[in-house]
Design a protein around this motif. Structure first.
Motif, PDB file in Angstrom:
ATOM      1  N   SER A 161       0.822  -8.846   6.886  1.00 14.00           N
ATOM      2  CA  SER A 161       1.887  -9.149   5.922  1.00 14.00           C
ATOM      3  C   SER A 161       2.082  -8.041   4.889  1.00 14.00           C
ATOM      4  N   ALA A 162       1.142  -7.118   4.789  1.00 12.13           N
ATOM      5  CA  ALA A 162       1.221  -6.057   3.786  1.00 12.13           C
ATOM      6  C   ALA A 162       2.274  -5.026   4.186  1.00 12.13           C
ATOM      7  N   ARG A 163       2.995  -4.540   3.201  1.00  8.51           N
ATOM      8  CA  ARG A 163       3.985  -3.493   3.449  1.00  8.51           C
ATOM      9  C   ARG A 163       3.371  -2.144   3.095  1.00  8.51           C
ATOM     10  N   THR A 164       3.412  -1.222   4.022  1.00  9.57           N
ATOM     11  CA  THR A 164       2.844   0.112   3.815  1.00  9.57           C
ATOM     12  C   THR A 164       3.981   1.120   3.667  1.00  9.57           C
ATOM     13  N   PHE A 165       3.828   1.977   2.668  1.00 13.18           N
ATOM     14  CA  PHE A 165       4.911   2.912   2.375  1.00 13.18           C
ATOM     15  C   PHE A 165       4.343   4.296   2.101  1.00 13.18           C
ATOM     16  N   MET A 166       5.017   5.300   2.642  1.00 15.49           N
ATOM     17  CA  MET A 166       4.626   6.690   2.410  1.00 15.49           C
ATOM     18  C   MET A 166       5.466   7.259   1.275  1.00 15.49           C
ATOM     19  N   ALA A 221       0.867  -1.182   0.000  1.00 13.14           N
ATOM     20  CA  ALA A 221       0.000   0.000   0.000  1.00 13.14           C
ATOM     21  C   ALA A 221       0.902   1.229   0.000  1.00 13.14           C
ATOM     22  N   VAL A 222       0.809   2.024  -1.057  1.00 15.69           N
ATOM     23  CA  VAL A 222       1.624   3.230  -1.188  1.00 15.69           C
ATOM     24  C   VAL A 222       0.700   4.436  -1.133  1.00 15.69           C
ATOM     25  N   ALA A 253       8.752   3.968  -4.342  1.00 16.93           N
ATOM     26  CA  ALA A 253       7.385   3.504  -4.607  1.00 16.93           C
ATOM     27  C   ALA A 253       7.324   2.748  -5.935  1.00 16.93           C
ATOM     28  N   PHE A 254       8.002   3.272  -6.961  1.00 18.98           N
ATOM     29  CA  PHE A 254       8.054   2.568  -8.239  1.00 18.98           C
ATOM     30  C   PHE A 254       8.734   1.211  -8.075  1.00 18.98           C
ATOM     31  N   LEU A 275      -2.795   3.504   8.603  1.00 10.31           N
ATOM     32  CA  LEU A 275      -2.114   2.742   9.646  1.00 10.31           C
ATOM     33  C   LEU A 275      -3.003   2.592  10.884  1.00 10.31           C
ATOM     34  N   GLU A 276      -3.690   3.668  11.256  1.00 13.73           N
ATOM     35  CA  GLU A 276      -4.536   3.640  12.448  1.00 13.73           C
ATOM     36  C   GLU A 276      -5.803   2.815  12.248  1.00 13.73           C
TER      37      GLU A 276
END
Length: 236
Positions: free
Chosen positions: A28-33, A8-9, A217-218, A20-21
């Motif tokens: 297992s998902a990776r979250t990225f800003m 999730a970007v 992100a790319f 996030l909240e």
């Protein structure tokens, strides 16, 4: 929660924090800003030069740029046209921070990045201003209301880059202002308050940091596509 989500970007800090909240993603998902990917768009220099000359020749340079949309215009909304005590027309902006900003017609350019939504709105703006001055008794010449309907990225970027200030209730004009380091303030618009507030939070990021986050992100997207490709090869 969708267990199939792997990455999730998010393009601005407020949406990232809210996701996030919310705890809606699988562990297992990776979250990225990331910053908006528009920060890495390779705009045409020739196109930018053309539009800068086009707008400069028409008196658009060094103006205050106001983005106005049809569904956020009118009394009590983000943008409105009002008359002062002398009858002079003014653009009144409700800033996202709760303050009111009033601007003269001769110091602004009114713009939109969506002709589908705002062509009729712009026609109404011209008629509203013209009607006011026709009915005035002091024979004051109506000022020219400068309008710009941006239908190309280079057109939008050129207009933003040559402005001295940007007020916007749209997201991408704000991104363009950050790219060209033009002072920017969001206009109140309840339907898009989260991403507009998040856009203002990006003001602490440098252009280099934004492009670096785009590249990461790319890279995440490339990894997801590679995994999907590998999985399909395994099936066949």
């Amino acid at each position: 929660t969708n267990p199939d989500i792997k990455r999730a970007v998010l393009r601005e800090p407020l949406s990232y924090r809210m996701l996030l909240e919310s705890e809606k993603l699988p562990l297992s998902a990776r979250t990225f800003m990331s910053a908006d990917l528009s920060f890495s768009f390779p705009a045409s220099k020739a196109g930018m030069d053309y539009w800068r000359m086009y707008y400069s020749n028409r008196g658009f340079a060094d103006k205050i740029l106001v983005f106005s949309r049809a569904n956020n215009f009118g009394p009590g909304l983000g943008v409105d046209v009002v008359a002062d005590d002398s009858g002079e027309m003014r653009f009144q902006l409700k800033i996202a921070e709760g303050t009111i900003q009033t601007l003269r017609l001769d110091e602004i350019v009114v713009a939109s990045s969506s002709s589908i939504e705002d062509t009729h709105h712009f026609q109404n703006l011209k008629q509203l201003v013209a009607k006011n001055y026709i009915h005035r008794k002091d024979n004051v010449t109506s000022p020219v209301l400068l309008l710009a309907m941006c239908e190309q990225v280079e057109q939008l970027w050129a207009l933003v880059s040559m402005s001295r200030m940007v007020y916007t209730d749209r997201y991408h004009p704000g991104v363009a202002a950050r790219i060209f380091d033009v002072p920017m303030q969001t206009v109140a618009f309840s339907k898009q308050s989260v991403k507009l507030d998040g856009l203002m939070m990006l003001s602490n990021w440098s252009a280099v940091e934004m492009r670096d986050s785009d590249r990461e992100a790319f890279g995440l997207l490339e990894g997801v596509l590679r995994d999907i490709h590998t999985a399909k090869k395994g099936i066949t």
